[in-house]
Design a protein around this motif. Sequence first.
Motif, mmCIF file in Angstrom:
data_model
loop_
_atom_site.group_PDB
_atom_site.id
_atom_site.type_symbol
_atom_site.label_atom_id
_atom_site.label_comp_id
_atom_site.label_asym_id
_atom_site.label_seq_id
_atom_site.Cartn_x
_atom_site.Cartn_y
_atom_site.Cartn_z
ATOM 1 N N ALA A 1 0.841 -1.201 0.000
ATOM 2 C CA ALA A 1 0.000 0.000 0.000
ATOM 3 C C ALA A 1 0.876 1.250 0.000
ATOM 4 N N HIS A 2 1.911 1.251 0.837
ATOM 5 C CA HIS A 2 2.841 2.387 0.878
ATOM 6 C C HIS A 2 3.597 2.523 -0.439
ATOM 7 N N VAL A 3 4.018 1.403 -0.996
ATOM 8 C CA VAL A 3 4.757 1.427 -2.260
ATOM 9 C C VAL A 3 3.907 2.042 -3.360
ATOM 10 N N ALA A 4 2.689 1.547 -3.508
ATOM 11 C CA ALA A 4 1.807 2.017 -4.575
ATOM 12 C C ALA A 4 1.465 3.497 -4.404
ATOM 13 N N ARG A 5 1.163 3.893 -3.184
ATOM 14 C CA ARG A 5 0.842 5.306 -2.934
ATOM 15 C C ARG A 5 2.034 6.205 -3.228
ATOM 16 N N SER A 6 3.212 5.763 -2.805
ATOM 17 C CA SER A 6 4.422 6.550 -3.036
ATOM 18 C C SER A 6 4.696 6.712 -4.524
ATOM 19 N N LEU A 7 4.622 5.618 -5.259
ATOM 20 C CA LEU A 7 4.900 5.672 -6.688
ATOM 21 C C LEU A 7 3.892 6.557 -7.411
ATOM 22 N N ARG A 8 2.649 6.499 -6.982
ATOM 23 C CA ARG A 8 1.628 7.361 -7.598
ATOM 24 C C ARG A 8 1.902 8.833 -7.294
ATOM 25 N N MET B 1 -3.846 -2.453 -5.476
ATOM 26 C CA MET B 1 -4.618 -2.688 -6.694
ATOM 27 C C MET B 1 -5.407 -1.442 -7.094
ATOM 28 N N GLU B 2 -5.999 -0.768 -6.116
ATOM 29 C CA GLU B 2 -6.745 0.451 -6.417
ATOM 30 C C GLU B 2 -5.845 1.508 -7.051
ATOM 31 N N GLU C 1 -7.469 -4.219 -17.310
ATOM 32 C CA GLU C 1 -8.377 -5.373 -17.323
ATOM 33 C C GLU C 1 -7.873 -6.481 -16.402
ATOM 34 N N MET C 2 -6.565 -6.717 -16.442
ATOM 35 C CA MET C 2 -5.973 -7.772 -15.628
ATOM 36 C C MET C 2 -6.129 -7.486 -14.133
ATOM 37 N N ILE C 3 -5.816 -6.262 -13.731
ATOM 38 C CA ILE C 3 -5.874 -5.901 -12.310
ATOM 39 C C ILE C 3 -7.320 -5.786 -11.841
ATOM 40 N N MET C 4 -8.179 -5.225 -12.675
ATOM 41 C CA MET C 4 -9.594 -5.085 -12.320
ATOM 42 C C MET C 4 -10.240 -6.461 -12.120
ATOM 43 N N LYS C 5 -9.890 -7.403 -12.976
ATOM 44 C CA LYS C 5 -10.443 -8.753 -12.857
ATOM 45 C C LYS C 5 -10.044 -9.380 -11.525
ATOM 46 N N PHE D 1 -9.104 -7.782 -8.859
ATOM 47 C CA PHE D 1 -9.723 -6.958 -7.819
ATOM 48 C C PHE D 1 -11.119 -7.482 -7.503
ATOM 49 N N GLU D 2 -11.899 -7.722 -8.536
ATOM 50 C CA GLU D 2 -13.282 -8.191 -8.353
ATOM 51 C C GLU D 2 -13.321 -9.646 -7.896
ATOM 52 N N GLU D 3 -12.432 -10.474 -8.430
ATOM 53 C CA GLU D 3 -12.369 -11.873 -8.007
ATOM 54 C C GLU D 3 -11.978 -12.006 -6.538
ATOM 55 N N SER D 4 -11.274 -11.000 -6.036
ATOM 56 C CA SER D 4 -10.828 -11.013 -4.641
ATOM 57 C C SER D 4 -11.892 -10.489 -3.689
ATOM 58 N N GLY D 5 -13.055 -10.134 -4.243
ATOM 59 C CA GLY D 5 -14.186 -9.728 -3.407
ATOM 60 C C GLY D 5 -14.317 -8.246 -3.152
ATOM 61 N N TYR D 6 -13.582 -7.429 -3.890
ATOM 62 C CA TYR D 6 -13.652 -5.978 -3.697
ATOM 63 C C TYR D 6 -14.620 -5.352 -4.703
ATOM 64 N N ASP D 7 -15.257 -4.274 -4.295
ATOM 65 C CA ASP D 7 -16.291 -3.621 -5.099
ATOM 66 C C ASP D 7 -15.675 -2.561 -6.012
ATOM 67 N N SER D 8 -15.625 -2.833 -7.305
ATOM 68 C CA SER D 8 -15.025 -1.913 -8.260
ATOM 69 C C SER D 8 -15.933 -0.732 -8.594
ATOM 70 N N THR D 9 -17.214 -0.834 -8.260
ATOM 71 C CA THR D 9 -18.149 0.239 -8.604
ATOM 72 C C THR D 9 -17.898 1.509 -7.786
ATOM 73 N N ARG D 10 -17.195 1.357 -6.675
ATOM 74 C CA ARG D 10 -16.931 2.535 -5.834
ATOM 75 C C ARG D 10 -15.663 3.283 -6.255
ATOM 76 N N LEU D 11 -14.936 2.715 -7.207
ATOM 77 C CA LEU D 11 -13.723 3.384 -7.703
ATOM 78 C C LEU D 11 -14.107 4.548 -8.604
ATOM 79 N N HIS D 12 -13.352 5.626 -8.541
ATOM 80 C CA HIS D 12 -13.652 6.820 -9.331
ATOM 81 C C HIS D 12 -12.898 6.773 -10.655
ATOM 82 N N ILE D 13 -13.377 5.925 -11.550
ATOM 83 C CA ILE D 13 -12.737 5.813 -12.866
ATOM 84 C C ILE D 13 -13.787 5.950 -13.965
#
Length: 204
Positions: A134-141, A169-170, A186-190, A192-204
């Motif tokens: 989480a820290h890695v991804a946030r930092s890189l972004r 992933m987010e 597509e790969m990461i979103m798939k 994400f959803e398979e892991s039980g997370y709700d993609s509809t709440r993402l702001h994309i």
Amino acid sequence: KIVVFRKIAEDVANTIGMDKDEWVTSRYWEIKRYVGYHYARLLMNWNDPSTSRKSELIFAINEMRSCSNQGALTKNAPLMFIAQQGEHYSTDKQYASGKDSLSERDRRSVVNLILEACVEANRSNLLQKYSFTAHVARSLRKLNANKECIKIVRGLVARVGRCHHQVAMEEAIYAATEERDYISLEMIMKKFEESGYDSTRLHI
């Protein structure tokens, strides 16, 4: 309090036959966890608060590279500290304090440092902990390193089974959207959803 902490450090060091400063240095990350950054930095004689964070970063880098050169695993704490470095910058490429701007050369250096920490974290299995990624991804972004963020997360989601790296992933989903990397998206979103997370709440 710092006088008390220094006396305790000296007593413990004397008990095991070590110099006080040597003992503090060898136990810095544990000391920081128990007494907090302010007192830990004073025990390390990083007395100037305007430069102490840089001193701590150099200390973490030296420890990471020393372990790597010796073939030893780096402790989680210095790697976690390095992974958070990008979070000290605002999205307009300035330090959160607003005092200094981050040059392209410095930005690239911080990105490379975080990626180096990821290599070491992979050796110790820290890379599998979602708090680290989480820290890695946030930092890189924060450092506008979208492609690097995507690459790290693609490696995580390629593994079989549920992926617990929700925040990473987010961040990678947002990065892939900005980069128009639809294959990665597509790969990461798939996953994400398979892991039980709700993609509809993402702001994309």
